[in-house]
Design a protein around this motif. Structure first.
Motif: not given
Length: 438
Positions: A264-266, A245-246, A295-297
């Motif tokens: 691709r790597y989430g 997880p990055v 995914r954007v935070a």
């Protein structure tokens, strides 16, 4: 403790919804640190509450997650304004940060937590120094955070990794799991392959995420291409870091291939629009990222480049920036924006039961006053929430089932003492830095 929050409009939050749902005449029931019920009052189960809070028609919603910040930098608020990033760091920030003490970092952490709670932030993701002091501040305040010691390595010694590993050993899952720890290499340009390989192995061993600055500026992107023949994300992929997880802060100067890697790597992109504008770093292509499935935070970055921790400013700016640069008013919906400010950030912190108000999930929530002039009329509640609401509209902040802020009062912190101590520590910090510079 069993708490009933009555007389509210409810938004349980959004995950991948196209619209923000609103439930009138609702209640939220909290048992210990978890949501027992969130929905229409008439559907609520029998519940004997120890405390009942009258929401007075406020909006109950998931607490905000500040997905990228450097909280103790509250002591450096407004330093180095109107400088580009490289000069801002080397001329304004680094010469002062060399003189930080444990006491200064604790004072800055307390002040930042105070500010975030006031504006409805219930969790945050941080990278800085003297992190044992920040962890103590999180523990004592009742806040929730993912913390990492920023690792810098120019000579391959990997010495700066040691305090980050010590932080994992001491604080990961501490304070009833309100504190989690990341491994936090600063960036591609400030680290070596040796330390990144050790971080990759440690992340797998401890099961913790990696938090890193990625392609914040054009110089970051072009420098990596010159040094490695790869973009920062391409370089991390080559080293195997993207297999874990990055959390990638900024991602302003990314290529289409980089966006494919993110999907691709989430990887979770931590978008900081105010800071990126203030430092003239650019505008991250968030509309393209979301369309591609990234995914954007949302984060504020540190206050020296923002200059506050009011995530509501990021909420308003995130969709507006994308509409402006794409010339398309349909991109980045209110639902996508609210998700970035709540659910996506909570998930990035590693919690699978945080970021929505639903039965069994952690009770991190806020109440937003809907009776202010700028919130009327409510012709479109989704637009009001994203474009009209202010941080000052937050009237209650609850973390892990405990009310930490309510109607101008902080219930676990002495606001006056914290502000005065922070001002004193900031003055002493600047004085030490000025003496050192002659």
């Amino acid at each position: 403790m069993r708490t009933r929050i009555a007389n509210v409009i409810l938004t349980p939050g959004v995950k991948d919804d196209r619209h923000i749902p609103f439930v009138p005449d609702a209640e939220v029931l909290v048992e210990q640190n978890r949501i027992a019920f969130a929905g229409r009052r008439e559907d609520a189960p029998a519940f004997e509450a120890d405390v009942t809070i009258d929401g007075q028609g406020a909006l109950a919603m998931p607490g905000l997650c500040n997905a990228h910040t450097h909280t103790p930098m509250t002591l450096l608020r407004s330093i180095g304004s109107d400088l580009p990033l490289d000069r801002w760091l080397n001329e304004a920030i680094f010469p002062v940060e060399k003189h930080l003490t444990d006491e200064a970092v604790r004072a800055g952490s307390d002040l930042g937590i105070l500010e975030m709670l006031r504006f409805g932030t219930t969790s945050f993701n941080d990278m800085y120094m003297h992190m044992d002091m920040e962890a103590q501040a999180v523990r004592d305040s009742g806040m929730r955070a993912l913390l990492g010691h920023g690792v810098v390595d120019f000579d391959g010694s990997c010495d700066d990794l040691l305090p980050n590993l010590a932080l994992v050993e001491k604080w990961n899952h501490a304070a009833d799991d309100r504190i989690r720890v990341s491994l936090a290499p600063h960036s591609e340009g400030a680290t070596t392959p040796a330390v990144l390989a050790r971080i990759r192995d440690a992340a797998q061993r401890y099961g913790v995420p990696i938090h890193i600055h990625i392609s914040e500026t054009r110089a970051d992107q072009e420098g990596s291409l010159a040094r490695r023949g790869l973009t920062p994300l391409g370089y991390l992929e080559k080293l195997g870091l993207l297999d874990d997880p990055v959390l990638a802060a900024h991602c302003v100067w990314v290529t289409p291939e980089d966006i494919e890697r993110i999907v691709r790597y989430g990887v979770t992109v931590l978008h900081n629009p105010v800071s990126n504008l203030k430092l003239a770093s650019g505008v991250a292509p968030v509309a393209r990222m979301l369309e591609a499935g990234c995914r954007v935070a949302l984060g504020t970055d540190g206050v020296a480049s923002n200059n506050n921790l009011n995530l509501w400013e990021e909420i308003k700016l995130m969709p507006m920036l994308q509409k402006g640069v794409t010339l398309d008013p349909t991109v980045v919906s209110p639902a996508q924006t609210l998700c970035a400010a709540t659910y996506a950030g909570a998930q990035a912190l590693g919690y699978r039961d945080l970021g929505l108000l639903k039965e069994g999930w952690l009770a991190d929530l806020i109440l937003v006053d809907l009776h202010q002039p700028h919130m009327a009329p409510a012709n479109d509640m989704e637009s009001n929430l994203v474009y009209a609401a202010q941080g000052s509209d937050v009237k209650l902040t609850m973390v892990d089932g405990q009310v930490l802020y309510q109607d101008g009062r902080f219930l676990t912190l002495d606001a006056g003492l914290i502000v005065e101590r922070a001002k004193r520590e900031a003055a002493q910090l600047l004085e030490r830095a000025q003496r050192a510079q002659g």
